[in-house]
Design a protein around this motif. Structure first.
Motif, PDB file in Angstrom:
ATOM      1  N   GLY A 185       0.825  -1.216   0.000  1.00 14.56           N
ATOM      2  CA  GLY A 185       0.000   0.000   0.000  1.00 14.56           C
ATOM      3  C   GLY A 185       0.855   1.260   0.000  1.00 14.56           C
ATOM      4  N   VAL A 186       1.971   1.217   0.718  1.00  6.11           N
ATOM      5  CA  VAL A 186       2.852   2.390   0.789  1.00  6.11           C
ATOM      6  C   VAL A 186       3.625   2.527  -0.526  1.00  6.11           C
ATOM      7  N   GLU A 187       4.136   1.401  -1.008  1.00  7.00           N
ATOM      8  CA  GLU A 187       4.859   1.443  -2.295  1.00  7.00           C
ATOM      9  C   GLU A 187       3.961   1.997  -3.404  1.00  7.00           C
ATOM     10  N   ASP A 188       2.740   1.453  -3.510  1.00 11.21           N
ATOM     11  CA  ASP A 188       1.813   1.910  -4.561  1.00 11.21           C
ATOM     12  C   ASP A 188       1.546   3.412  -4.469  1.00 11.21           C
ATOM     13  N   ALA A 189       1.344   3.893  -3.238  1.00 10.97           N
ATOM     14  CA  ALA A 189       0.968   5.298  -3.045  1.00 10.97           C
ATOM     15  C   ALA A 189       2.053   6.248  -3.563  1.00 10.97           C
ATOM     16  N   PHE A 190       3.310   5.802  -3.492  1.00 12.81           N
ATOM     17  CA  PHE A 190       4.410   6.701  -3.873  1.00 12.81           C
ATOM     18  C   PHE A 190       5.198   6.182  -5.081  1.00 12.81           C
ATOM     19  N   SER A 191       4.610   5.246  -5.831  1.00 13.77           N
ATOM     20  CA  SER A 191       5.410   4.603  -6.887  1.00 13.77           C
ATOM     21  C   SER A 191       5.768   5.559  -8.017  1.00 13.77           C
ATOM     22  N   PHE A 192       5.074   6.701  -8.125  1.00 12.02           N
ATOM     23  CA  PHE A 192       5.361   7.634  -9.230  1.00 12.02           C
ATOM     24  C   PHE A 192       6.243   8.820  -8.820  1.00 12.02           C
ATOM     25  N   GLY A 219       9.049   0.784  -9.096  1.00  7.96           N
ATOM     26  CA  GLY A 219       8.390   2.085  -9.222  1.00  7.96           C
ATOM     27  C   GLY A 219       8.170   2.432 -10.683  1.00  7.96           C
ATOM     28  N   MET A 220       7.480   3.545 -10.907  1.00  9.83           N
ATOM     29  CA  MET A 220       7.080   3.888 -12.280  1.00  9.83           C
ATOM     30  C   MET A 220       7.282   5.370 -12.594  1.00  9.83           C
ATOM     31  N   GLY A 221       7.342   5.694 -13.873  1.00 10.02           N
ATOM     32  CA  GLY A 221       7.462   7.091 -14.304  1.00 10.02           C
ATOM     33  C   GLY A 221       8.648   7.754 -13.617  1.00 10.02           C
ATOM     34  N   LYS A 222       8.415   8.969 -13.086  1.00 12.74           N
ATOM     35  CA  LYS A 222       9.514   9.678 -12.401  1.00 12.74           C
ATOM     36  C   LYS A 222       9.969   8.954 -11.143  1.00 12.74           C
ATOM     37  N   GLY A 223       9.118   8.054 -10.645  1.00  9.24           N
ATOM     38  CA  GLY A 223       9.446   7.294  -9.428  1.00  9.24           C
ATOM     39  C   GLY A 223      10.169   5.989  -9.710  1.00  9.24           C
ATOM     40  N   ARG A 224      10.479   5.733 -10.993  1.00  6.06           N
ATOM     41  CA  ARG A 224      11.167   4.484 -11.335  1.00  6.06           C
ATOM     42  C   ARG A 224      12.527   4.431 -10.621  1.00  6.06           C
ATOM     43  N   TYR A 225      12.783   3.311 -10.000  1.00  4.13           N
ATOM     44  CA  TYR A 225      13.983   3.033  -9.185  1.00  4.13           C
ATOM     45  C   TYR A 225      13.947   3.697  -7.805  1.00  4.13           C
ATOM     46  N   PHE A 226      12.806   4.302  -7.445  1.00  2.00           N
ATOM     47  CA  PHE A 226      12.672   4.843  -6.086  1.00  2.00           C
ATOM     48  C   PHE A 226      11.795   3.934  -5.215  1.00  2.00           C
ATOM     49  N   ALA A 227      11.537   2.729  -5.720  1.00  2.00           N
ATOM     50  CA  ALA A 227      10.924   1.666  -4.899  1.00  2.00           C
ATOM     51  C   ALA A 227      11.872   0.483  -4.978  1.00  2.00           C
ATOM     52  N   LEU A 228      12.303  -0.001  -3.836  1.00  2.00           N
ATOM     53  CA  LEU A 228      13.215  -1.149  -3.817  1.00  2.00           C
ATOM     54  C   LEU A 228      12.573  -2.282  -3.040  1.00  2.00           C
ATOM     55  N   ASN A 229      12.757  -3.494  -3.542  1.00  2.00           N
ATOM     56  CA  ASN A 229      12.237  -4.664  -2.859  1.00  2.00           C
ATOM     57  C   ASN A 229      13.341  -5.681  -2.612  1.00  2.00           C
ATOM     58  N   VAL A 370      19.667  -5.634  -6.156  1.00  2.00           N
ATOM     59  CA  VAL A 370      19.054  -4.460  -5.510  1.00  2.00           C
ATOM     60  C   VAL A 370      19.959  -3.236  -5.730  1.00  2.00           C
ATOM     61  N   ARG A 371      21.260  -3.458  -5.571  1.00  2.00           N
ATOM     62  CA  ARG A 371      22.215  -2.353  -5.777  1.00  2.00           C
ATOM     63  C   ARG A 371      22.168  -1.830  -7.205  1.00  2.00           C
ATOM     64  N   ALA A 372      22.025  -2.753  -8.148  1.00  2.00           N
ATOM     65  CA  ALA A 372      21.951  -2.346  -9.569  1.00  2.00           C
ATOM     66  C   ALA A 372      20.693  -1.493  -9.776  1.00  2.00           C
ATOM     67  N   ASN A 373      19.590  -1.882  -9.167  1.00  2.00           N
ATOM     68  CA  ASN A 373      18.369  -1.072  -9.264  1.00  2.00           C
ATOM     69  C   ASN A 373      18.607   0.316  -8.677  1.00  2.00           C
TER      70      ASN A 373
END
Ligand code: V1S
Ligand code: CA
Ligand code: ZN
Length: 378
Positions: A185-192, A219-229, A370-373
């Motif tokens: 839920g938190v990842e989705d909310a800020f994925s962009f 993550g997606m759009g401008k938020g791509r690579y700002f979500a790590l799993n 993860v580091r590569a991401n």
């Protein structure tokens, strides 16, 4: 902990509202019949260890509808409030909002979920006005709730609301989720957005809830690579868990340069938890938390899962002591719930005798990916 950090004033807040019994409603009274005492067990253990004198305890107020609508849709809030008022567990539209099996609509559920969010908002507010450096709300951490959908025992996403509030003052927020489950839920909310980096460490295996959080989810759009799993397998123990968390989080700290940190520390990763997945002890989680605190950033600490009540209370009392730089007696002190801590009545938890499915090769490969991401986020 460094002396300077130890000397900082700390803040703790609880939503101990006997009227709404938050945990009783949120964590399935039929599944966990004693859950209404859960928040109380955590608080009572912290109190009986004499930790409250080192903290400022705040009674938060219930958030307004407008505050909740900073994330949740008006329709969802309206529906949740209505079924909560009527105690209607059979409303035809409830399924559309995720209400039912994992999230039953017991009478009063809206007020209790909102009051938990009030605790997290008050804690965030204290970090923003500078009245504390570390703010704690153990009843918070409901990371699965979506904008217009309840999910995985979560009705109101107090974490997203807290982060949105922190964003009014802080430019970059780092969210760290150490609960056994993916913080979807938190990842989705800020994925962009590149302003909030989310990092979730969790069990990832076919059929395991919520089914998201694979390593390639970034993550997606401008938020791509700002979500790590950081997806892990069953049986991980303290040393390997700390190695994975510490390595990834140190890199994240350097790359993202956060101004404030939010940590969800669900205790369902502990050995002996009914989720029967990871094999951690409070000391392992404490090492991760300590390395985060050493960044000396304003930090909001929240709870989350944890389905073995005495162990969850042991863990969060221990983590409270880590934050305060205090050492706790290895024996549980005499108090109201003392008998729940048998047969050993000790603070420590012994790891179970289980296979760790995360071998060193798996971990090293995982960390490298993860580091590569993360490199792409700089
Ligand atoms: N794991 C798990 C689990 N257990 C239950 C459950 C069990 C008995 C009940 F009477 C009611 C529910 N639900 C789940 C998970 C949700 C886990 C939520 C974790 C929350 C947290 O620790 O992260 C803290 C915020 N739900 C599911 O697995 C979903 C189903 C897929 C289970 C099977 N049913 C038939 C459909 C829903
Ligand atoms: Ca997690
Ligand atoms: Zn969980």
């Amino acid at each position: 902990l460094p002396n300077a950090l130890r000397a900082q004033p700390l803040f703790i807040c609880y939503t101990r509202n006997n009227l709404y019994l938050p945990w009783g409603h949120l964590l399935l009274p039929y599944l966990y019949p004693h859950q209404s005492e859960h928040a109380s067990m955590v608080h009572t253990l912290i109190e009986s260890y004499g930790l409250l004198k080192y903290m400022r305890v705040v009674e938060p107020s219930a958030p307004s509808r407008r505050e909740l609508a900073a994330f949740h849709s008006d329709d969802y809030l309206e529906h949740l409030e209505q079924v909560s008022r009527d105690g209607d567990d059979d409303h035809p539209e409830s399924q559309l909002y995720g209400l039912g099996y994992d999230c039953p609509t017991t009478e009063g559920v809206f007020e209790c979920a909102a009051s938990v969010a009030g605790g997290t908002l008050a804690a965030a507010g204290s970090l923003m006005d500078g009245s504390c450096d570390v703010a704690l709300n153990w009843p918070g951490g409901w990371h699965h709730a979506k904008k217009d959908e309840a999910s995985g025992f979560c009705y109101v996403n107090d974490i997203v609301l807290g982060i949105l509030k922190l964003r009014e003052k802080f430019e970059r927020v780092l969210y760290i989720d150490l609960d056994l489950h993916h913080g979807d839920g938190v990842e989705d909310a800020f994925s962009f957005t590149p302003k909030v980096m989310t990092v979730s460490v969790h069990k990832f295996s076919p059929g395991f809830f919520p089914g998201t959080g694979g390593i390639d989810e970034v993550g997606m759009g401008k938020g791509r690579y700002f979500a790590l799993n950081v997806p892990l397998q069953d049986g991980i123990t303290d040393d390997k868990y700390f190695y994975a968390c510490h390595t990834v989080l140190q890199d994240v700290f350097v790359t993202f340069n956060p101004e404030v940190v939010v940590c969800q520390l669900g205790a369902d990763t502990l050995a002996g938890d009914p989720m029967c997945s990871f094999n951690l002890t409070p000391r392992g989680i404490g090492r991760c938390l300590q390395s985060i605190l050493e960044w000396r950033l304003p930090t909001l600490v929240l709870g989350g899962g944890g389905y073995h009540q005495p162990n969850t209370a042991r863990c969060w009392a221990y983590l409270t002591a880590v934050i305060l730089g205090q050492t706790l007696s290895p024996e549980i002190p005499e108090h109201q719930y003392f008998t729940e801590y048998g047969p050993d009545y000790m603070l420590d938890i012994t790891p179970s005798c289980r296979t760790d499915k995360n071998d060193q090769q798996y971990l090293d490969n995982l960390i490298a990916r993860v580091r590569a991401n993360l490199k792409n986020a700089s």
